[in-house]
Design a protein around this motif. Structure first.
Motif, PDB file in Angstrom:
ATOM      1  N   VAL A   1      42.016  52.285  34.807  1.00 62.98           N
ATOM      2  CA  VAL A   1      42.306  51.513  36.012  1.00 62.98           C
ATOM      3  C   VAL A   1      43.451  50.555  35.703  1.00 62.98           C
ATOM      4  O   VAL A   1      43.402  49.826  34.713  1.00 62.98           O
ATOM      5  CB  VAL A   1      41.061  50.724  36.478  1.00 62.98           C
ATOM      6  N   PRO A   2      44.487  50.537  36.534  1.00 61.97           N
ATOM      7  CA  PRO A   2      45.622  49.636  36.282  1.00 61.97           C
ATOM      8  C   PRO A   2      45.168  48.167  36.279  1.00 61.97           C
ATOM      9  O   PRO A   2      44.262  47.785  37.020  1.00 61.97           O
ATOM     10  CB  PRO A   2      46.567  49.904  37.454  1.00 61.97           C
ATOM     11  N   GLN A   3      45.814  47.347  35.478  1.00 57.25           N
ATOM     12  CA  GLN A   3      45.425  45.942  35.330  1.00 57.25           C
ATOM     13  C   GLN A   3      45.488  45.199  36.668  1.00 57.25           C
ATOM     14  O   GLN A   3      44.633  44.365  36.952  1.00 57.25           O
ATOM     15  CB  GLN A   3      46.307  45.237  34.290  1.00 57.25           C
ATOM     16  N   ALA A   4      46.468  45.494  37.501  1.00 54.40           N
ATOM     17  CA  ALA A   4      46.583  44.819  38.799  1.00 54.40           C
ATOM     18  C   ALA A   4      45.341  45.076  39.654  1.00 54.40           C
ATOM     19  O   ALA A   4      44.844  44.175  40.340  1.00 54.40           O
ATOM     20  CB  ALA A   4      47.833  45.272  39.531  1.00 54.40           C
ATOM     21  N   GLU A   5      44.815  46.295  39.619  1.00 58.21           N
ATOM     22  CA  GLU A   5      43.604  46.613  40.383  1.00 58.21           C
ATOM     23  C   GLU A   5      42.387  45.909  39.793  1.00 58.21           C
ATOM     24  O   GLU A   5      41.514  45.453  40.523  1.00 58.21           O
ATOM     25  CB  GLU A   5      43.385  48.126  40.424  1.00 58.21           C
ATOM     26  N   LYS A   6      42.318  45.819  38.466  1.00 60.51           N
ATOM     27  CA  LYS A   6      41.212  45.089  37.837  1.00 60.51           C
ATOM     28  C   LYS A   6      41.249  43.618  38.232  1.00 60.51           C
ATOM     29  O   LYS A   6      40.217  43.022  38.535  1.00 60.51           O
ATOM     30  CB  LYS A   6      41.293  45.211  36.311  1.00 60.51           C
ATOM     31  N   ASP A   7      42.454  43.026  38.247  1.00 55.82           N
ATOM     32  CA  ASP A   7      42.603  41.625  38.633  1.00 55.82           C
ATOM     33  C   ASP A   7      42.098  41.404  40.061  1.00 55.82           C
ATOM     34  O   ASP A   7      41.367  40.459  40.347  1.00 55.82           O
ATOM     35  CB  ASP A   7      44.070  41.199  38.546  1.00 55.82           C
TER      36      ASP A   7
ATOM     37  N   ALA B   1      37.917  39.613  43.924  1.00 56.21           N
ATOM     38  CA  ALA B   1      37.111  39.960  45.103  1.00 56.21           C
ATOM     39  C   ALA B   1      35.627  39.798  44.815  1.00 56.21           C
ATOM     40  O   ALA B   1      34.895  39.208  45.620  1.00 56.21           O
ATOM     41  CB  ALA B   1      37.417  41.392  45.535  1.00 56.21           C
ATOM     42  N   TYR B   2      35.167  40.290  43.673  1.00 53.30           N
ATOM     43  CA  TYR B   2      33.753  40.167  43.336  1.00 53.30           C
ATOM     44  C   TYR B   2      33.363  38.717  43.096  1.00 53.30           C
ATOM     45  O   TYR B   2      32.301  38.268  43.529  1.00 53.30           O
ATOM     46  CB  TYR B   2      33.403  41.031  42.117  1.00 53.30           C
ATOM     47  N   ALA B   3      34.223  37.962  42.433  1.00 54.57           N
ATOM     48  CA  ALA B   3      33.935  36.547  42.198  1.00 54.57           C
ATOM     49  C   ALA B   3      33.872  35.792  43.526  1.00 54.57           C
ATOM     50  O   ALA B   3      32.984  34.943  43.730  1.00 54.57           O
ATOM     51  CB  ALA B   3      35.000  35.937  41.286  1.00 54.57           C
ATOM     52  N   ALA B   4      34.766  36.098  44.455  1.00 55.93           N
ATOM     53  CA  ALA B   4      34.757  35.447  45.773  1.00 55.93           C
ATOM     54  C   ALA B   4      33.484  35.791  46.537  1.00 55.93           C
ATOM     55  O   ALA B   4      32.896  34.921  47.206  1.00 55.93           O
ATOM     56  CB  ALA B   4      35.992  35.864  46.574  1.00 55.93           C
ATOM     57  N   MET B   5      33.028  37.031  46.431  1.00 55.51           N
ATOM     58  CA  MET B   5      31.779  37.406  47.116  1.00 55.51           C
ATOM     59  C   MET B   5      30.586  36.670  46.519  1.00 55.51           C
ATOM     60  O   MET B   5      29.682  36.252  47.242  1.00 55.51           O
ATOM     61  CB  MET B   5      31.577  38.919  47.059  1.00 55.51           C
TER      62      MET B   5
ATOM     63  N   LEU C   1      36.760  30.648  40.728  1.00 52.44           N
ATOM     64  CA  LEU C   1      37.060  32.067  40.497  1.00 52.44           C
ATOM     65  C   LEU C   1      37.293  32.315  39.008  1.00 52.44           C
ATOM     66  O   LEU C   1      36.738  33.261  38.436  1.00 52.44           O
ATOM     67  CB  LEU C   1      38.289  32.498  41.299  1.00 52.44           C
ATOM     68  N   ASN C   2      38.097  31.461  38.387  1.00 48.34           N
ATOM     69  CA  ASN C   2      38.369  31.604  36.950  1.00 48.34           C
ATOM     70  C   ASN C   2      37.097  31.486  36.127  1.00 48.34           C
ATOM     71  O   ASN C   2      36.898  32.243  35.165  1.00 48.34           O
ATOM     72  CB  ASN C   2      39.387  30.560  36.493  1.00 48.34           C
ATOM     73  N   THR C   3      36.218  30.542  36.481  1.00 47.94           N
ATOM     74  CA  THR C   3      34.967  30.351  35.747  1.00 47.94           C
ATOM     75  C   THR C   3      34.102  31.600  35.797  1.00 47.94           C
ATOM     76  O   THR C   3      33.588  32.058  34.769  1.00 47.94           O
ATOM     77  CB  THR C   3      34.182  29.153  36.330  1.00 47.94           C
TER      78      THR C   3
ATOM     79  N   ILE D   1      42.448  37.833  33.540  1.00 47.07           N
ATOM     80  CA  ILE D   1      43.375  38.301  34.564  1.00 47.07           C
ATOM     81  C   ILE D   1      44.639  37.463  34.532  1.00 47.07           C
ATOM     82  O   ILE D   1      44.684  36.399  33.903  1.00 47.07           O
ATOM     83  CB  ILE D   1      42.741  38.259  35.974  1.00 47.07           C
ATOM     84  N   ASP D   2      45.666  37.937  35.222  1.00 44.34           N
ATOM     85  CA  ASP D   2      46.906  37.174  35.345  1.00 44.34           C
ATOM     86  C   ASP D   2      46.603  35.856  36.060  1.00 44.34           C
ATOM     87  O   ASP D   2      45.798  35.807  36.996  1.00 44.34           O
ATOM     88  CB  ASP D   2      47.946  37.961  36.135  1.00 44.34           C
ATOM     89  N   ALA D   3      47.250  34.795  35.633  1.00 46.09           N
ATOM     90  CA  ALA D   3      46.950  33.447  36.120  1.00 46.09           C
ATOM     91  C   ALA D   3      47.193  33.271  37.618  1.00 46.09           C
ATOM     92  O   ALA D   3      46.527  32.467  38.256  1.00 46.09           O
ATOM     93  CB  ALA D   3      47.774  32.432  35.336  1.00 46.09           C
ATOM     94  N   PHE D   4      48.135  34.017  38.184  1.00 50.24           N
ATOM     95  CA  PHE D   4      48.450  33.808  39.595  1.00 50.24           C
ATOM     96  C   PHE D   4      47.410  34.393  40.549  1.00 50.24           C
ATOM     97  O   PHE D   4      47.316  33.973  41.697  1.00 50.24           O
ATOM     98  CB  PHE D   4      49.841  34.362  39.932  1.00 50.24           C
ATOM     99  N   PHE D   5      46.606  35.364  40.089  1.00 52.13           N
ATOM    100  CA  PHE D   5      45.659  36.021  40.996  1.00 52.13           C
ATOM    101  C   PHE D   5      44.612  35.069  41.575  1.00 52.13           C
ATOM    102  O   PHE D   5      44.407  35.062  42.795  1.00 52.13           O
ATOM    103  CB  PHE D   5      44.974  37.208  40.298  1.00 52.13           C
ATOM    104  N   PRO D   6      43.902  34.271  40.775  1.00 49.47           N
ATOM    105  CA  PRO D   6      42.901  33.371  41.362  1.00 49.47           C
ATOM    106  C   PRO D   6      43.523  32.359  42.324  1.00 49.47           C
ATOM    107  O   PRO D   6      42.934  32.044  43.364  1.00 49.47           O
ATOM    108  CB  PRO D   6      42.279  32.665  40.155  1.00 49.47           C
TER     109      PRO D   6
END
Length: 121
Positions: free
Chosen positions: A9-15, A20-24, A38-40, A49-54
């Motif tokens: 799975v590409p890293q962008a999709e994992k991020d 998404a799962y953390a937000a749910m 989200l980071n926690t 994950i990449d820092a900008f995603f959260p």
């Protein structure tokens, strides 16, 4: 996704999935969806994950009614089960005959009623 090994799975999709799962989880726990939370959760799950995603995900969720989005669902309905391959597998020893008859139940399609309107007219 289930058919693809996690390593492929590409890293962008994992991020995106981590966020998404953390937000749910946060929404279900009735907590604010913030970058820190989200980071926690992602770190607690062993993810990185990449820092900008959260940051991006938290900003995207601000002011949105996430709960109603989760309750609404996809709306497309579930697809039917896959059809067995031609020839199929041999039935298991024992009660295979009864199960086979059950699967052969004929599903009749509903007849379309004549309608008095023209969709394009």
């Amino acid at each position: 996704m289930a058919e693809v090994p996690a390593a492929e799975v590409p890293q962008a999709e994992k991020d995106e999935l981590f966020c998404a799962y953390a937000a749910m989880i946060l929404q279900d726990s009735e907590l604010e969806i913030s970058e820190d939370k989200l980071n926690t959760l992602i770190k607690a799950a062993g993810g990185s994950i990449d820092a900008f995603f959260p940051t991006l995900f938290a900003k995207m969720c601000q002011g949105k009614d996430i709960e109603s989005m989760l309750k609404f669902g996809g709306g497309g309905g579930g697809g039917g089960g896959g059809a067995p391959a031609a020839g199929g597998a041999a039935p298991a020893a024992g009660g295979g005959g009864a199960a086979k008859e059950e699967k052969k139940a004929v599903v009749e399609e509903e007849e379309e009623e004549e309608q008095d309107f023209d969709l394009f007219g």
